[in-house]
Design a protein around this motif. Structure first.
Motif, mmCIF file in Angstrom:
data_model
loop_
_atom_site.group_PDB
_atom_site.id
_atom_site.type_symbol
_atom_site.label_atom_id
_atom_site.label_comp_id
_atom_site.label_asym_id
_atom_site.label_seq_id
_atom_site.Cartn_x
_atom_site.Cartn_y
_atom_site.Cartn_z
ATOM 1 N N PHE A 242 0.818 -1.212 0.000
ATOM 2 C CA PHE A 242 0.000 0.000 0.000
ATOM 3 C C PHE A 242 0.855 1.265 0.000
ATOM 4 O O PHE A 242 0.338 2.359 0.225
ATOM 5 C CB PHE A 242 -0.946 0.005 1.210
ATOM 6 C CG PHE A 242 -2.115 -0.924 1.049
ATOM 7 C CD1 PHE A 242 -3.236 -0.542 0.331
ATOM 8 C CD2 PHE A 242 -2.089 -2.194 1.609
ATOM 9 C CE1 PHE A 242 -4.311 -1.400 0.180
ATOM 10 C CE2 PHE A 242 -3.163 -3.064 1.467
ATOM 11 C CZ PHE A 242 -4.284 -2.670 0.750
ATOM 12 N N ARG A 247 -2.858 2.085 -5.195
ATOM 13 C CA ARG A 247 -3.662 1.559 -4.083
ATOM 14 C C ARG A 247 -5.091 1.283 -4.515
ATOM 15 O O ARG A 247 -5.726 0.337 -4.032
ATOM 16 C CB ARG A 247 -3.654 2.537 -2.910
ATOM 17 C CG ARG A 247 -2.351 2.587 -2.155
ATOM 18 C CD ARG A 247 -2.472 3.450 -0.927
ATOM 19 N NE ARG A 247 -2.820 4.832 -1.260
ATOM 20 C CZ ARG A 247 -3.014 5.803 -0.376
ATOM 21 N NH1 ARG A 247 -2.924 5.533 0.913
ATOM 22 N NH2 ARG A 247 -3.302 7.024 -0.754
ATOM 23 N N THR A 250 -5.251 -2.090 -6.028
ATOM 24 C CA THR A 250 -5.164 -3.117 -5.000
ATOM 25 C C THR A 250 -6.485 -3.285 -4.273
ATOM 26 O O THR A 250 -6.966 -4.412 -4.061
ATOM 27 C CB THR A 250 -4.046 -2.769 -4.003
ATOM 28 O OG1 THR A 250 -2.783 -2.791 -4.683
ATOM 29 C CG2 THR A 250 -4.004 -3.758 -2.844
ATOM 30 N N THR A 288 -7.081 1.550 5.693
ATOM 31 C CA THR A 288 -7.041 0.466 4.711
ATOM 32 C C THR A 288 -8.134 -0.550 4.977
ATOM 33 O O THR A 288 -8.879 -0.938 4.066
ATOM 34 C CB THR A 288 -5.665 -0.221 4.734
ATOM 35 O OG1 THR A 288 -4.641 0.758 4.506
ATOM 36 C CG2 THR A 288 -5.579 -1.285 3.660
ATOM 37 N N ASN A 305 6.359 -2.492 3.406
ATOM 38 C CA ASN A 305 5.931 -2.995 2.097
ATOM 39 C C ASN A 305 7.006 -3.856 1.448
ATOM 40 O O ASN A 305 6.715 -4.875 0.822
ATOM 41 C CB ASN A 305 5.536 -1.847 1.175
ATOM 42 C CG ASN A 305 6.690 -0.919 0.831
ATOM 43 O OD1 ASN A 305 7.578 -0.652 1.649
ATOM 44 N ND2 ASN A 305 6.679 -0.384 -0.382
#
Length: 335
Positions: A242, A247, A250, A288, A305
Motif C-alpha cells: 500500500f 492503491r 489493489t 485500509t 511494504n
C-alpha cells in the motif's frame, strides 16, 4: 475484532560494524567463498550479527521475529546461488531498485540444500519460543530471477523450484508464520502458459508447513488476472503493497475478488528513511481496513511494504519500533 500482528518481510541491513568486518574477511577468503565455503571467522561474524538483529526485534516488541537473512548477498535469489548445482553468473539488477546481484544459473537438479533451515535453527535457539517467522522467496519470483539451463521448460522449472522450496521448508524448525515473497508477480507477471500454475506452485510450498503462510507481493499492485489466479493458492493470507503503486487497483482486486481470511498490509515504507510514527501507522491500518468492503479479518499482519535491506541500520530499527507500537491493541472494524 481483528488481531494486529507486527512483522516484516525480513532481509535486513547488516549492522554497521558487520559491513566492514565481513568486507575485510571476504576479501581475504575470496577463493573459499567462490567454492562455496565460508571460513570460521565469517560464520562467527554472521552469528553475532544475527544475535544483534534478533535482539533488536524482540526489544522492539515485534510479534513475529525473522532471521533477517543477513547472509543473503543476492537477496531473493540466495537459496539458489548457494546451491551446489547452480552457478552464479554475471551481475544483474533486480526490479530496477539500483541494487545489483549475481545471476543464478541452474545447471542441474535442485536437490535438498538445508541452507535456510540451518539459519532458522540458529534463530530458534536464540528465541526459545514460537514467535519465529520464516522467510523465503516465493516459487514464481525465485524462478523468474534465475536462468534455467537444466529443465528446459518454464512450467517444469517453476514446478522444480516449488518442489525444491517445499523440501527446504520441510526441514525448518517450528515456526509460527512463513512469508513467501513474490514481488515478481507484480513486476514481471507470468504469461498465459504459466499463470494458472503459480497458485499450484505456491500451494505446494505452503503444504510443507503447518504454519500460517502469507504470500507477500510488493513493488506495486497486482494485475487483476494475476490476482484472480493467486486467490486459488492454499495459503492463509495475501500481502499487499500500500506504499508503492496503485492503491486503488489493489483495493479493487480485494473488493472484486475477495481475499483470504487474513491479510498482510505493507504500510511502512521499506525504502524511505523517513520513519513513520506509530499513530501514522495505526491510522493507515484503520483507513485500509475500512476501505475493504464487506469483509473483516481474523488477523492483519502489519509490515513494511518491502524488505528493510535498503535502509540504514538505525532507520530500520526505528521502523521496527513503530510497527510494534502501532499494533499493541486489537482493532474493531465494522463490516
Amino acid at each position: 475484532m481483528t488481531e494486529l500482528v507486527s512483522t516484516t518481510p525480513g532481509l535486513y541491513p547488516l549492522p554497521d560494524w558487520a559491513k566492514q568486518e565481513l568486507s575485510d574477511l571476504k576479501g581475504h577468503q575470496k577463493h573459499d567463498l567462490i567454492s562455496g565455503n565460508e571460513g570460521a571467522d565469517i560464520v562467527s561474524a554472521y552469528d553475532r550479527a544475527r544475535e544483534e538483529v534478533v535482539s533488536e526485534q524482540t526489544d522492539a516488541g515485534l510479534d513475529r521475529v525473522v532471521e533477517a537473512q543477513l547472509r543473503w548477498d543476492d537477496m531473493l535469489a540466495h537459496p539458489l546461488t548457494v546451491h551446489e548445482n547452480v552457478e552464479t553468473g554475471g551481475i544483474v539488477r533486480y526490479y530496477d531498485n539500483n541494487n545489483f546481484y549475481r545471476d543464478p544459473q541452474v545447471r542441474g537438479e535442485l536437490t535438498f540444500s538445508g541452507d535456510v533451515a540451518a539459519e532458522l535453527d540458529a534463530t530458534a535457539d536464540l528465541l526459545g519460543d514460537e514467535s519465529l517467522q520464516a522467510v523465503l522467496p516465493g516459487p514464481y519470483s525465485l524462478s523468474d530471477l534465475a536462468t534455467d539451463e537444466h529443465y528446459g521448460d518454464e512450467a517444469d522449472f517453476l514446478g522444480a523450484v516449488s518442489e525444491f522450496l517445499a523440501g527446504e521448508v520441510d526441514a525448518f524448525p517450528d515456526h509460527e508464520t512463513l512469508f513467501l515473497l513474490e514481488p515478481s508477480l507484480v513486476f514481471s507477471p507470468p504469461g498465459e502458459d504459466v499463470d494458472e500454475r503459480v497458485a499450484e506452485a505456491i500451494s505446494a510450498v505452503s503444504d510443507a508447513t503447518d504454519a500460517d503462510v502469507v504470500v507477500h507481493t510488493y513493488w506495486g499492485a497486482l494485475d487483476e488476472k494475476v490476482y484472480a489466479h493467486l486467490m486459488d493458492a492454499d495459503v492463509e493470507a495475501i500481502g499487499f503493497d500500500f506504499v508503492a503503486g496503485d492503491r486503488d487497483q489493489t483495493l479493487y482486486n480485494i473488493n472484486e475478488y475477495g481475499t483470504k481470511d487474513d491479510i498482510a498490509l505493507g504500510l511502512v515504507d521499506g525504502q524511505n528513511t523517513l520513519v513513520e510514527d506509530p499513530d501514522t501507522v495505526r491510522e493507515r491500518v484503520e483507513w485500509t481496513l475500512d476501505n475493504v468492503q464487506s469483509q473483516t479479518f481474523d488477523t492483519a499482519y502489519v509490515t513494511s511494504n518491502t524488505e528493510l535491506f535498503y535502509l540504514p541500520e538505525n532507520r530500520a530499527t526505528e521502523k521496527l519500533a513503530a510497527l510494534a507500537a502501532a499494533t499493541e491493541d486489537e482493532l474493531e472494524v465494522e463490516a
